[in-house]
Design an enzyme around this catalytic site. Structure first.
Site, PDB file in Angstrom:
ATOM      1  N   SER A 226      18.533  80.742  30.281  1.00 15.91           N
ATOM      2  CA  SER A 226      17.139  80.384  30.093  1.00 15.91           C
ATOM      3  C   SER A 226      16.202  81.383  30.763  1.00 15.91           C
ATOM      4  O   SER A 226      16.197  82.545  30.412  1.00 15.91           O
ATOM      5  CB  SER A 226      16.908  78.960  30.581  1.00 15.91           C
ATOM      6  OG  SER A 226      15.780  78.408  29.975  1.00 15.91           O
ATOM      7  N   ASP A 446      20.045  74.290  20.486  1.00 16.97           N
ATOM      8  CA  ASP A 446      18.897  74.406  21.395  1.00 16.97           C
ATOM      9  C   ASP A 446      17.663  74.838  20.620  1.00 16.97           C
ATOM     10  O   ASP A 446      17.732  75.740  19.784  1.00 16.97           O
ATOM     11  CB  ASP A 446      19.214  75.437  22.483  1.00 16.97           C
ATOM     12  CG  ASP A 446      18.042  75.670  23.426  1.00 16.97           C
ATOM     13  OD1 ASP A 446      17.303  74.706  23.707  1.00 16.97           O
ATOM     14  OD2 ASP A 446      17.873  76.811  23.891  1.00 16.97           O
ATOM     15  N   HIS A 503      21.221  73.881  24.924  1.00 12.46           N
ATOM     16  CA  HIS A 503      20.639  74.864  25.833  1.00 12.46           C
ATOM     17  C   HIS A 503      21.600  75.185  26.974  1.00 12.46           C
ATOM     18  O   HIS A 503      21.621  76.308  27.473  1.00 12.46           O
ATOM     19  CB  HIS A 503      19.333  74.292  26.384  1.00 12.46           C
ATOM     20  CG  HIS A 503      18.527  75.246  27.200  1.00 12.46           C
ATOM     21  ND1 HIS A 503      17.833  76.297  26.651  1.00 12.46           N
ATOM     22  CD2 HIS A 503      18.274  75.303  28.540  1.00 12.46           C
ATOM     23  CE1 HIS A 503      17.194  76.960  27.603  1.00 12.46           C
ATOM     24  NE2 HIS A 503      17.452  76.381  28.753  1.00 12.46           N
TER      25      HIS A 503
END
Length: 687
Positions: A226, A446, A503
C-alpha cells in the site's frame, strides 16, 4: 475525498487528495508546529553510544507459545525492541525538534531454513503510520492470534502458522515512521517528508547492524504494501546512494497493492470499475457481484452514475495534466479523490435496516457504513487486544511506549505532509537501471490500490531504453495444478496478479505469497537435502518445487525444521542417511529371509506405510483461516471469521474511537457463503 494511506482507510485530511487514509489513533498528543528546515545535505552520521545487545532483544516466548525456539515442528527465534533512528542535529531528519530522540521498533523472525545462502527482508506496512504488526500477525509473518474464547487462559494468544516468509529468509518487520505502532516520536518530533524517513531508516539500519553484525552483507530485500509503495523506492534509492552503508547488498524490492503513481492509479479506478462490472451504465450489477450480494440483484446502476464517474475523472485529469515532470508530481493530487468516491457511492444503501457500503479493500465484501472496510480483516479485534496485554508488551520489549498500540496513528499521517516530496514512481527507472529487481504484486479484488492502476504503471514505465514489458507476455501461474494468478517479467521488473485476494494478499492466500517471494528471491529448494514432501509451482514452462509446509510427522518425511543452523542441518542429514541405510539393510534382509518361506506365506507380507503425504485438505479443524486450498476444494471462513464483530461504539473506552472492530460482512449467506475458491473466478480475471 482526501487523505493518505497504505493499508488504506477512508478518511479526510486537509490539503491532500488521495484514495488512501488511516485509522483514527487514540493517542492524544499536542499538534506540533512545522520545524524550520536547514540544509538538506546528509552529513556524517552520529553513532548511537548505547544500544541493547541481541540477547537483550531476544523473545523466548509469547502467550500461547511458551518456548518458541524448541517448538516441536516450527522452532522460531524472535528478536524485538526499539533502536535509535535520530540521524543527528542539523542533518536531514534532524532539523530543530524534528526526529529528536526518535526510535524505530522492529520484530525480527529469523529464517527457519537456509537454501544455499542467507537472505533478509525488511517489511513495511503503509498508512502512513500503520504498524508492521499487520504484516507479522495477519499477512506474511509466522503468527496469527487465537481469540480469548478459545484459550484456557482467557487471554488472546499467539499461534504459529505455515506459509510465512520467515521460512527461507529472516524477516524484520519495522514500525516506521517514528510514532507508528510501538515506535517512539517526541510530541514535536514527527517527520514530514520522504528524505527524512530515509535518513531515519539509514540510521536505524546502522544501529541494527551494530546489534546484529552477522546480518551485515547478507542479501537484503525491501518489501511492503500500500503506502509502502512510496516508502520503499525512496529507501532503495537512499541505500543505493548511501555513504553510510556503501555497497549495500540490496537484491530487490517487492511492493504489494502499492500507492506509487497517482497519475496512473486514479484513472485505474474507472478501468477497474468497468472491468469488474461494478459500473456498467444502464445494466444490472455484474453477475459475479450479484452472486456474492444477492440482496442487491435488483439494483440498477444508472447512466447518470456512470456519467458522474466519468466527470470526476475528467476533473481529476485536468489537475493531473498540470504535472509533466515525475520529480515534481506530488503523491496526492487535488480533486482526484472524487474518482474512487464516484465508484463506491452507488453501493452505499440501506439493506435489511442497516446502511452498508462496499469494502474498498475487497470488493467481494460489504461493510457497515461509514467503515467501508475499516472493520476488516476479521483478526483485527484480537490483534488490538493481543498487543495491549501487559504480558505481550513486556515479552516484546515495548514497555517504554507510554501510549497504547494502535494499528494506524493519525498523528504520524497528518505530520507527514510531503510538501517537499514527489511520487515514488519517479525513482523506479533508476532503481532498475542500478540492477535492483522490482516485483509489483496485486490482489485482484482490491479497489483502493487495484491491479488496473498497477498495470498502468508498469506498462507506462520507461527504463533500459524500452517502455513497459515490451514483448514479454503474461504467463499463467499455477500452484499444485491450480491457477493462482499471472506473472510477467522483463528487464528486471516483474508483475504478479494474484487471484482471489484482497488489498492484504498475504491474509487471503499466504501460501501463494510464500511461493511468490521464493521465486523472486530465487530460492533453490534443491539445496535442502532430505526434504521429501514438496508442492509444484509453475509459471509458463518454468516449473519448480517448493517445500510442503505442514506437520512433518504426518508428512512422513524428515522434520522440516532447519532454521538455517548448519549444525542442525548436518544432524538431520546424518539422521536421514542413517535411516535410509537402515531401511535398505532391512529390505535386503527381509528379501533373503522370505525367499526361504512358502510363496503363500510371502504373499501376505507387505511393507507398512510409514506415513502419508499431507494434502492441503488434510487440515486440523480451525486451521482453515491460515491455510490456502491448493486443490479444487473451497475454503470457507470459520465461525469466528463469520461472527458479526463489534459495533461502532462498543469499544470507545479501549481507544477504538467508534470505528468498529469487526469484519466486513458478506451478504450472500452469513454462515455458508464461500470466501473464495481457486478456479472459480470470472474468466475476465485470468487475462
Amino acid at each position: 475525498m482526501s487523505g493518505n494511506d497504505a493499508r488504506a482507510r477512508v478518511r479526510s485530511l486537509p490539503s491532500t487528495s488521495s484514495p488512501l487514509e488511516t485509522r483514527d489513533s487514540d493517542e492524544q498528543e499536542s499538534s506540533s508546529s512545522q520545524s524550520q528546515r536547514g540544509s538538506r545535505k546528509r552529513g556524517p552520521q552520529r553513532r548511537a553510544t548505547e544500544l541493547p545487545s541481541a540477547a537483550d532483544l531476544y523473545v523466548p516466548s509469547l502467550p500461547g507459545l511458551p518456548d518458541m525456539a524448541t517448538h516441536p515442528t516450527h522452532p522460531l527465534n524472535i528478536y524485538a525492541g526499539m533502536l535509535p533512528s535520530y540521524p543527528g542535529e542539523g542533518k536531514v531528519g534532524g532539523e530543530g525538534e524534528t526526529g529528536k530522540d526518535a526510535k524505530l521498533y522492529f520484530l525480527m523472525a529469523k529464517a527457519r531454513r537456509n537454501a544455499g545462502k542467507e537472505r533478509v527482508i525488511f517489511w513495511f506496512n503503509g498508512g502512513p503510520g500503520c504498524s508492521s504488526f499487520d504484516g507479522s500477525l495477519m499477512e506474511v509473518g509466522p503468527f496469527r492470534t487465537v481469540p480469548a474464547s478459545e484459550t484456557t487462559t482467557g487471554m488472546v494468544e499467539a499461534k504459529l502458522v505455515e506459509g510465512g516468509w520467515e521460512e527461507f529468509a529472516t524477516v524484520v518487520f519495522v514500525d516506521q515512521p517514528p510514532g507508528t505502532g510501538y515506535s517512539y516520536a517526541a510530541t514535536n518530533g514527527y517527520l514530514h517528508d520522504f528524505d527524512e524517513l530515509s535518513a531515519h531508516f539509514i540510521e536505524f539500519l546502522q544501529n541494527f547492524y551494530t546489534v546484529f553484525p552477522e546480518l551485515k552483507g547478507v542479501d537484503t530485500y525491501l518489501a511492503g504494501e500500500s503506502f509502502a509503495g512510496q516508502y520503499i523506492p525512496f529507501f532503495a534509492d537512499a541505500l543505493i546512494n548511501s555513504a553510510e552503508l556503501p555497497n549495500f547488498p540490496l537484491k530487490g524490492i517487492a511492493i504489494g497493492n502499492g500507492w506509487i503513481d497517482p497519475k496512473e492509479q486514479y484513472p485505474g479506478y474507472v478501468e477497474f470499475a468497468y472491468e469488474k462490472g461494478l459500473i456498467d451504465s444502464g445494466t444490472p450489477v455484474s453477475a459475479a457481484f450479484v452472486d456474492l450480494h444477492k440482496e442487491r440483484a435488483d439494483q440498477m446502476l444508472t447512466d447518470q452514475e456512470a456519467e458522474e464517474m466519468e466527470a470526476a475523472l475528467k476533473r481529476c485529469q485536468e489537475e493531473m495534466d498540470k504535472y509533466t515532470d515525475p520529480f515534481t508530481t506530488p503523491v496526492n493530487i487535488d480533486h482526484c479523490g472524487e474518482v474512487m468516491d464516484s465508484v463506491t457511492r452507488p453501493f452505499t444503501q440501506e439493506l435489511n435496516g442497516k446502511k452498508v457500503c462496499m469494502n474498498v479493500y475487497d470488493v467481494r465484501l460489504v461493510d457497515d457504513f461509514p467503515a467501508c472496510g475499516m472493520n476488516w480483516p476479521p483478526d483485527l479485534p484480537d490483534v488490538y487486544t493481543f498487543l495491549r496485554q501487559d504480558e505481550v508488551i513486556s515479552a516484546l520489549h515495548a514497555s517504554s511506549k507510554e501510549t497504547a498500540w494502535v494499528e494506524c496513528n493519525n498523528k504520524v499521517s497528518y505530520e507527514l505532509n510531503l510538501k517537499h516530496s514527489h511520487m515514488s514512481a519517479a525513482l523506479l527507472p533508476s532503481i532498475l537501471e542500478a540492477g535492483v529487481p522490482i516485483l509489483m504484486f496485486a490482489g485482484a479484488e482490491d479497489l483502493i490500490c487495484n491491479y488496473k492502476g498497477i498495470e498502468r504503471i508498469v506498462n507506462g514505465l520507461e527504463w533500459g531504453g524500452e517502455k513497459g514489458f515490451a514483448n514479454a507476455t503474461s504467463q499463467e501461474w499455477y500452484l499444485n495444478g491450480t491457477q493462482v494468478g499471472t506473472w510477467q517479467t522483463s528487464r528486471g521488473l516483474s508483475y504478479a496478479k494474484i487471484f482471489d485476494s484482497s488489498h492484504m494478499v498475504g491474509f487471503d492466500v499466504p501460501h501463494v505469497t510464500n511461493d511468490m517471494i521464493m521465486r523472486f528471491m530465487d530460492v533453490d529448494v534443491s539445496l535442502l537435502p532430505g526434504m521429501i514432501s514438496q508442492w509444484s509451482s509453475r509459471i509458463g514452462d518454468d516449473e519448480r518445487t517448493m517445500i510442503h509446509v505442514g506437520d512433518a510427522g504426518e508428512a512422513g518425511g524428515v522434520p522440516l525444521i532447519k532454521g538455517g543452523n548448519t549444525d542442525w542441518e548436518a544432524w538431520y542429514n546424518a539422521v536421514f542417511a542413517f535411516l535410509v541405510l537402515g531401511i535398505l539393510v532391512s529390505i535386503v534382509g527381509l528379501y533373503f529371509y522370505f525367499r526361504r518361506k512358502p510363496v503363500s506365506y510371502r504373499s501376505r507380507i507387505a511393507l507398512k506405510q510409514r506415513g502419508r503425504h499431507r494434502q492441503s485438505h488434510d487440515r486440523d479443524e480451525g486451521d482453515t483461516a491460515e491455510r490456502m486450498p491448493l486443490g479444487s476444494e473451497r475454503l470457507e471462513l470459520d465461525d469466528i471469521e463469520r461472527a458479526e464483530g463489534y459495533e461502532f461504539d462498543d469499544r470507545d473506552d479501549e481507544g477504538y474511537s467508534g470505528k468498529g472492530k469487526g469484519k466486513g460482512k458478506e451478504l450472500a449467506d452469513d454462515r455458508e457463503e464461500v470466501m473464495f475458491a481457486l478456479g472459480d473466478d470470472d474468466e475476465d480475471d485470468r487475462h
